[in-house]
Design an enzyme around this catalytic site. Structure first.
Site, PDB file in Angstrom:
ATOM      1  N   TYR A  77     105.297  22.732 -40.328  1.00 36.43           N
ATOM      2  CA  TYR A  77     105.995  22.539 -41.391  1.00 36.43           C
ATOM      3  C   TYR A  77     106.292  20.979 -41.605  1.00 36.43           C
ATOM      4  CZ  TYR A  77     110.185  21.817 -44.445  1.00 36.43           C
ATOM      5  OH  TYR A  77     111.084  21.541 -45.467  1.00 36.43           O
ATOM      6  N   SER A  90     109.910  16.150 -47.440  1.00 38.30           N
ATOM      7  CA  SER A  90     110.998  16.275 -46.650  1.00 38.30           C
ATOM      8  C   SER A  90     111.061  15.047 -45.736  1.00 38.30           C
ATOM      9  CB  SER A  90     110.766  17.502 -45.772  1.00 38.30           C
ATOM     10  OG  SER A  90     111.718  17.694 -44.608  1.00 38.30           O
TER      11      SER A  90
END
Length: 250
Positions: free
Chosen positions: A151, A138
């Site tokens: 995350y 990400s």
């Protein structure tokens, strides 16, 4: 990966980027198998998208991963591509003791899941004349979103793990690619209507173009994610972190 001879397994592809990528890869002539936990949803995907096959898998369960691997080895002995798509993203208030539950769940899905998948499938991939592992990190691996600390941490870990995996496999037949999405309009964090997230079809269009343009690329970076990916090198880290902090602050 765009070669129509590929057989591709994408666990965690029952919606969003995963399903979209599965359909794009199938349209190029590849054999694509989607994996997920919910059997009803898998049946729906198979019915709505003829040619897409499915397999039940819970990437947080080692026994489930092993069972899916063995099933696919029998059904698709030419399987040569693994895309570790499964992931969750949940906000955490680190002042709340209950945030530990979110953190542990996120690590199980986003970090242990891909590591276990790669461990299980790698021997079969190494037996193929050529093969691919694609991990999914990400933009938040490079500059964190403070609202989702675990995350971010798991995606940074996936980036680091991918770099090591690529080096260890450099003499093998297995290519290692890291897909690095920006915020994208999916149900992840309820971003499907977010004006600050990239439209899903635009993201998929650019990803497919990049895959087609460079069959030796180590990272797939759409233009939108370079704002985060290159923040440190370009001296913008504090500014980008400030934007990500302010955007989600109440």
């Amino acid at each position: 990966m765009l070669d129509p001879m590929n057989t591709i397994f994408i666990p965690g592809a029952t919606s969003g980027i995963g399903l979209g990528l599965a359909l794009r890869l199938q349209a190029k002539g590849n054999t694509v198998i989607v994996g997920g936990r919910r059997t009803g949803l898998l049946k729906q995907i198979a019915a709505e998208h003829p040619g897409i096959d499915t397999v039940s898998i819970d990437t947080t369960g080692p026994a489930s991963i092993t069972a899916a691997r063995d099933e696919l080895a029998n059904r698709y002995p030419a399987l040569d591509t693994l895309i570790t798509m499964a992931g969750i993203m949940e906000p955490e208030d680190l002042l709340d003791p209950a945030s530990l539950d979110v953190a542990e769940r996120t690590v199980a899905v986003n970090l242990l899941g891909p590591i276990r998948l790669i461990n299980a499938f790698l021997p079969g991939l190494l037996a193929q004349p050529s093969a691919t592992v694609m991990t999914v990190s990400s933009g938040l691996a490079y500059v964190p979103l403070p609202a989702t600390p675990t995350y971010n941490a798991t995606k940074a870990a996936i980036h680091s793990f991918t770099e090591s995996l690529r080096v260890q496999l450099h003499k093998s037949s297995v290519r290692v690619i890291e897909l690095v999405p920006p915020a994208t309009r999916t149900t992840l964090m309820n971003q499907q209507n977010s004006e600050v997230a990239m439209p899903l079809d635009d993201f998929l269009d650019e990803v497919m173009t990049l895959l087609e343009a460079d069959d030796q690329a180590e990272q797939i970076l759409v233009e939108r994610v370079k704002w985060q990916r290159n923040a440190v090198a370009e001296g913008r880290y504090a500014d980008v972190l400030g934007v990500l902090s302010g955007r989600y602050r109440s």
